[in-house]
Design a protein around this motif. Structure first.
Motif, PDB file in Angstrom:
ATOM      1  N   VAL A  63      -5.508   7.219 -14.172  1.00 14.07           N
ATOM      2  CA  VAL A  63      -4.917   6.540 -13.015  1.00 14.07           C
ATOM      3  C   VAL A  63      -5.616   5.205 -12.792  1.00 14.07           C
ATOM      4  N   TRP A  64      -6.941   5.207 -12.909  1.00 13.96           N
ATOM      5  CA  TRP A  64      -7.716   3.968 -12.750  1.00 13.96           C
ATOM      6  C   TRP A  64      -7.275   2.914 -13.767  1.00 13.96           C
ATOM      7  N   LYS A  65      -7.103   3.310 -15.027  1.00 11.04           N
ATOM      8  CA  LYS A  65      -6.678   2.367 -16.060  1.00 11.04           C
ATOM      9  C   LYS A  65      -5.273   1.831 -15.780  1.00 11.04           C
ATOM     10  N   THR A  66      -4.406   2.705 -15.273  1.00  8.51           N
ATOM     11  CA  THR A  66      -3.038   2.282 -14.959  1.00  8.51           C
ATOM     12  C   THR A  66      -3.044   1.192 -13.899  1.00  8.51           C
ATOM     13  N   PHE A  67      -3.790   1.408 -12.828  1.00  8.19           N
ATOM     14  CA  PHE A  67      -3.815   0.409 -11.751  1.00  8.19           C
ATOM     15  C   PHE A  67      -4.581  -0.845 -12.160  1.00  8.19           C
ATOM     16  N   ALA A  68      -5.583  -0.699 -13.013  1.00  8.07           N
ATOM     17  CA  ALA A  68      -6.300  -1.880 -13.503  1.00  8.07           C
ATOM     18  C   ALA A  68      -5.347  -2.775 -14.295  1.00  8.07           C
TER      19      ALA A  68
ATOM     20  N   PHE B 111      -5.407  -2.591  -4.040  1.00  5.13           N
ATOM     21  CA  PHE B 111      -5.248  -1.359  -4.809  1.00  5.13           C
ATOM     22  C   PHE B 111      -6.605  -0.951  -5.388  1.00  5.13           C
ATOM     23  N   LYS B 112      -7.129   0.158  -4.960  1.00  5.02           N
ATOM     24  CA  LYS B 112      -8.439   0.602  -5.445  1.00  5.02           C
ATOM     25  C   LYS B 112      -8.380   2.079  -5.790  1.00  5.02           C
ATOM     26  N   THR B 113      -8.758   2.409  -7.017  1.00 10.18           N
ATOM     27  CA  THR B 113      -8.874   3.793  -7.444  1.00 10.18           C
ATOM     28  C   THR B 113     -10.246   3.967  -8.072  1.00 10.18           C
TER      29      THR B 113
ATOM     30  N   MET C 130       0.815  -1.205   0.000  1.00 13.81           N
ATOM     31  CA  MET C 130       0.000   0.000   0.000  1.00 13.81           C
ATOM     32  C   MET C 130       0.855   1.264   0.000  1.00 13.81           C
ATOM     33  N   ARG C 131       2.062   1.193   0.523  1.00 13.40           N
ATOM     34  CA  ARG C 131       2.944   2.363   0.454  1.00 13.40           C
ATOM     35  C   ARG C 131       3.318   2.640  -1.003  1.00 13.40           C
ATOM     36  N   PHE C 132       3.615   1.570  -1.739  1.00 12.10           N
ATOM     37  CA  PHE C 132       3.887   1.717  -3.167  1.00 12.10           C
ATOM     38  C   PHE C 132       2.674   2.303  -3.881  1.00 12.10           C
ATOM     39  N   PHE C 133       1.485   1.791  -3.553  1.00 11.81           N
ATOM     40  CA  PHE C 133       0.259   2.278  -4.177  1.00 11.81           C
ATOM     41  C   PHE C 133       0.096   3.778  -3.967  1.00 11.81           C
TER      42      PHE C 133
END
Length: 415
Positions: A181-186, A209-211, A160-163
């Motif tokens: 940002v959402w697409k990147t984390f998805a 990881f949730k955006t 979560m620190r990385f997130f």
């Protein structure tokens, strides 16, 4: 099972190969050990005493220990086979003997970025070029993030620190909007799940990881704007005329640019477009309206059914076309970047792209009374959650649905 060593050529005046023989009843497995020795130093009674190599051979103790150790490992492999399956086929033991004699070098552990690179390469066979470019873009963002923050990218470090740090970097440094940002984390989560399935790591922290994915403003052409565009005299602008035809065909069919670009004459069967969608590889028979048929008839003598340009060129020309036609109503697009609300107001033609055609078809079809499930069938959507992002619920749709369910409200007359 008995295990014995024998020389390949015991009478040779020179070094010869040492073989290991494994016997079970009448079955024999013969495997070259990879070691050689002169017959002078070989003890023919070694299989009884255990000293395969005579003492006057330099290095005899080490070689004898190695040969004995190999026998012990082969016996363990045999016993394991018997425990797992007492009826196993004895010749299969040869694989174990070879593994004992020639243990493979353990693969060096792949780094996080090496695995991501492998992920992109493997998906090259069944992902579109544009999707692969997005993957590579995210790979590059991770590299730049690591360089700037000195954060060592590793599977163990995907916490979560990385997130938090990566999300801040995307928003503050790269100025990415929330949906980017959402697409990147998805994509990142999809990669980490793929790596987990292949044993590259065991961490499950990435599942947290949730955006948020934010609703976006839908730009579409009204029926009046579309009709005006379709009938506008472009005889002096043949380049824009061709772009207009491609765009209006997409508005009449609801299909993606990639499918329109892939259209061939053989795909048209009467008044239907027999389509195999590029993105999903799904089959879809698209009914062709009179307007769509008229556009195709215009190019029926050409090698291709439609004069499709590159997506980028088409989008550039559509803005020029929209300005010429007068689709210039002030239009606002609202997005968010972290805690910042961004409002971009420009003439409507500045927002028109080929994707606008798909949204126009969906919105005008619903506005015209077509049921949502039918629109989905034509457009090729199988998931309503995805489909609803394309819907612009206009005032006309709301009024029609209210009237359909509750009846028409009569306006009061003024005496």
């Amino acid at each position: 099972m008995t295990l014995n060593y024998y020389l390949d050529k015991p009478n040779l005046d020179g070094e010869t190969s040492i073989y290991l023989f494994a016997r079970l009843g009448k079955q024999t497995i013969k495997v070259k050990t990879g070691r050689q020795i002169h017959p002078t130093y070989w003890n023919t009674k070694a299989n009884i005493k255990g000293n395969h190599v005579k003492g006057n051979f330099k290095g005899a103790p080490e070689l004898n220990d190695s040969l004995t150790d190999t026998k012990n490992k082969v016996r363990k492999a045999y016993n394991k086979r018997m425990e797992e399956n007492p009826s196993f086929r004895f010749p299969e033991l040869k694989e174990d003997i070879v593994s004992v004699l020639f243990p493979s070098e353990p693969e060096a552990e792949k780094s996080f970025l090496e695995c991501f690179d492998e992920y992109i390469r493997i998906h090259g066979a069944h992902r579109s070029h544009s999707t692969l470019l997005k993957y590579r873009g995210i790979y590059n963002h991770l590299v730049s993030f690591s360089e700037k923050t000195k954060y060592v990218l590793s599977f163990q470090g995907m916490d979560m620190r990385f997130f938090d740090d990566l999300r801040n970097y995307l928003v503050m440094d790269l100025k990415h909007k929330d949906n980017t940002v959402w697409k990147t984390f998805a994509t990142l989560k999809a990669f980490l799940g793929w790596a987990l399935d292949r044993g590259y790591h065991q961490s499950l922290a990435f599942k947290k990881f949730k955006t948020p994915q934010k609703d976006v403003d839908i730009i579409y052409l009204t029926k009046q704007e579309l009709d005006k565009l379709y009938s506008f005299d472009l005889s002096k602008h043949p380049r824009l005329d061709r772009v207009r035809d491609v765009f209006c065909f997409a508005c009449a069919t609801g299909q993606r640019y990639s499918d329109v670009a892939a259209l061939r004459h053989s795909d048209i069967k009467g008044n239907r477009w027999v389509l195999r969608q590029v993105k999903t590889d799904s089959a879809n028979n698209v009914p062709l309206s009179p307007r769509a048929m008229a556009i195709l008839e215009k190019y029926e003598e050409e090698p291709l059914p439609l004069p499709v340009l590159s997506n980028q060129k088409t989008n550039d020309y559509l803005k020029e076309l929209g300005e010429l036609v007068g689709i210039d109503e002030p239009t606002s697009m609202t997005t968010r970047r972290g805690g910042e609300r961004l409002v971009d107001t420009r003439p409507k033609y500045d927002f028109i792209t080929m994707h606008t055609a798909r949204r126009t078809f969906i919105t005008l079809s619903l506005e015209g009374g077509m049921r949502a499930e039918v629109v989905m069938k034509v457009s090729g959507h199988t998931n309503y959650q995805t489909f609803k992002k394309y819907i612009k619920i206009t005032d006309n749709i709301k009024e029609m649905e209210m009237e359909r369910v509750w009846g028409k409200v009569e306006e009061e007359t003024v005496a």
